[in-house]
Design a protein around this motif. Structure first.
Motif, mmCIF file in Angstrom:
data_model
loop_
_atom_site.group_PDB
_atom_site.id
_atom_site.type_symbol
_atom_site.label_atom_id
_atom_site.label_comp_id
_atom_site.label_asym_id
_atom_site.label_seq_id
_atom_site.Cartn_x
_atom_site.Cartn_y
_atom_site.Cartn_z
ATOM 1 N N LEU A 105 0.863 -1.183 0.000
ATOM 2 C CA LEU A 105 0.000 0.000 0.000
ATOM 3 C C LEU A 105 0.899 1.232 0.000
ATOM 4 N N THR A 107 0.796 5.196 0.355
ATOM 5 C CA THR A 107 -0.148 6.165 0.913
ATOM 6 C C THR A 107 0.573 7.413 1.409
ATOM 7 N N LEU A 117 -6.116 3.305 7.911
ATOM 8 C CA LEU A 117 -6.600 4.250 6.895
ATOM 9 C C LEU A 117 -7.889 4.909 7.394
ATOM 10 N N VAL A 123 -9.066 4.104 -2.212
ATOM 11 C CA VAL A 123 -7.825 3.419 -2.584
ATOM 12 C C VAL A 123 -7.922 2.927 -4.027
ATOM 13 N N ASP A 163 -6.351 8.178 -0.903
ATOM 14 C CA ASP A 163 -5.782 7.707 0.360
ATOM 15 C C ASP A 163 -4.707 6.643 0.154
ATOM 16 N N GLY A 164 -4.668 6.080 -1.034
ATOM 17 C CA GLY A 164 -3.636 5.088 -1.288
ATOM 18 C C GLY A 164 -3.781 4.423 -2.640
ATOM 19 N N TYR A 183 5.309 10.148 0.281
ATOM 20 C CA TYR A 183 4.436 9.002 0.573
ATOM 21 C C TYR A 183 5.171 7.951 1.394
#
Length: 304
Positions: A105, A107, A117, A123, A163-164, A183
């Motif tokens: 992931l 993010t 999260l 996502v 968010d990711g 990130y």
């Protein structure tokens, strides 16, 4: 001797190809390797999901055509992106050592787990396998599709303030993108997200009837990786694997035995399950086949 090596033109594809060429040159410094970039249908069409323009083959047809015509001698692929069936007249050689097979992931949040999260986080992923396993962990998450190379996807995530985005760990490692100020990268445990079959493995493809190339490439083969490849690809092939279905597999190799975990589900993700099977090294292919048939029967029985 001169060997022409074909590849897609993305940063990752070129990096992977140079890795293989560099390794081969250690053993054969007198051979001249020439890298040729080839644009595929999947590269040309970036604004439509893969399942709408075809299957995994949209990233390889032009490269395979070049192999069959003899304009290139070998091609380097990410093995996870290869269709279950091998094109007639072509073969895969043994593969070099595998990279990390997990997913990651990426993010902008300073967190340590997917569970941290924000509620209703957005996502991105272009994979049903990743999407459905993510939603199993966090049903509140909104999953959106995404296309493009690794760096393109990361930039989209940042620019669109998502968010990711979920990406293969192997690609991030090979491009040295695991550390950045904009990130964070969070490796997802395999227990939470079963990877795609052969994720992290490079495929070297040549035309049939080239024992000279086989002899050269065999210098860089890695036994454990090829055992994993045999089991995972057998699982994929038995399921008739394509990008329309959530399919995952990973083979853990120990001294005497191997353990294969397989994941399979319905196209809409309404039903998905995983099972594990163990056996001897020499039975890798039959274990992949047997596990796939077991899971397939249970998935097909769903909703009857």
């Amino acid at each position: 001797m001169k060997i022409k090596v074909g590849t897609r033109g993305s940063k990752l594809a070129l990096t992977q190809t140079r890795m293989v060429v560099d390794e081969l040159m250690r053993y054969f410094p007198d051979i001249q390797f020439e890298i040729q970039t080839i644009v595929t249908k999947g590269d040309r069409i970036q604004d439509v999901s893969i399942e709408k323009i075809g299957d995994k083959g949209v990233f390889i047809k032009e490269i395979e055509d070049a192999l069959l015509l003899g304009t290139i001698d070998m091609a380097i692929h990410s093995m996870k992106d290869m269709p279950a069936e091998v094109t007639q007249g072509l073969v895969f050689t043994e593969s070099p050592a595998r990279e990390d097979a997990t997913d990651t992931l990426v993010t902008s949040h300073n967190i340590c787990s997917i569970m941290e999260l924000p509620l209703n986080a957005v996502v991105a992923t272009g994979s049903k396998r990743r999407s459905y396993q993510l939603l199993k962990m966090r049903p509140d998450i909104k999953v959106i599709g995404i296309r493009g190379n690794i760096d393109t996807r990361i930039n989209k995530m940042l620019q669109q303030q998502l968010d990711g985005v979920i990406l293969a760990t192997a690609g991030l490692n090979r491009l040295k993108l695991q550390e950045a100020k904009d990130y964070n990268c969070m490796r997802i445990p395999m227990e939470s997200m079963v990877p795609a079959p052969a994720q992290g493995i490079l495929g070297i493809q040549i035309k049939e009837g080239r024992p000279d190339l086989l002899e050269i490439i065999n210098k860089i083969k890695e036994p454990v990786t090829n055992l994993q490849l045999k089991a995972e690809r057998s699982f994929l092939k038995t399921l008739g694997g394509n990008c329309h279905l959530p399919i995952g597999a990973y083979c853990k190799v120990e001294a005497e035995q191997l353990e294969l975990i397989g994941l399979y589900g319905t196209e809409d993700g309404a039903f998905m399950l995983s099972h594990t099977m163990t056996g001897k090294h020499e039975d890798a292919q039959s274990i992949g086949n047997e596990l796939a048939n077991k899971i397939k029967a249970e998935v097909e029985a769903y909703g009857r």
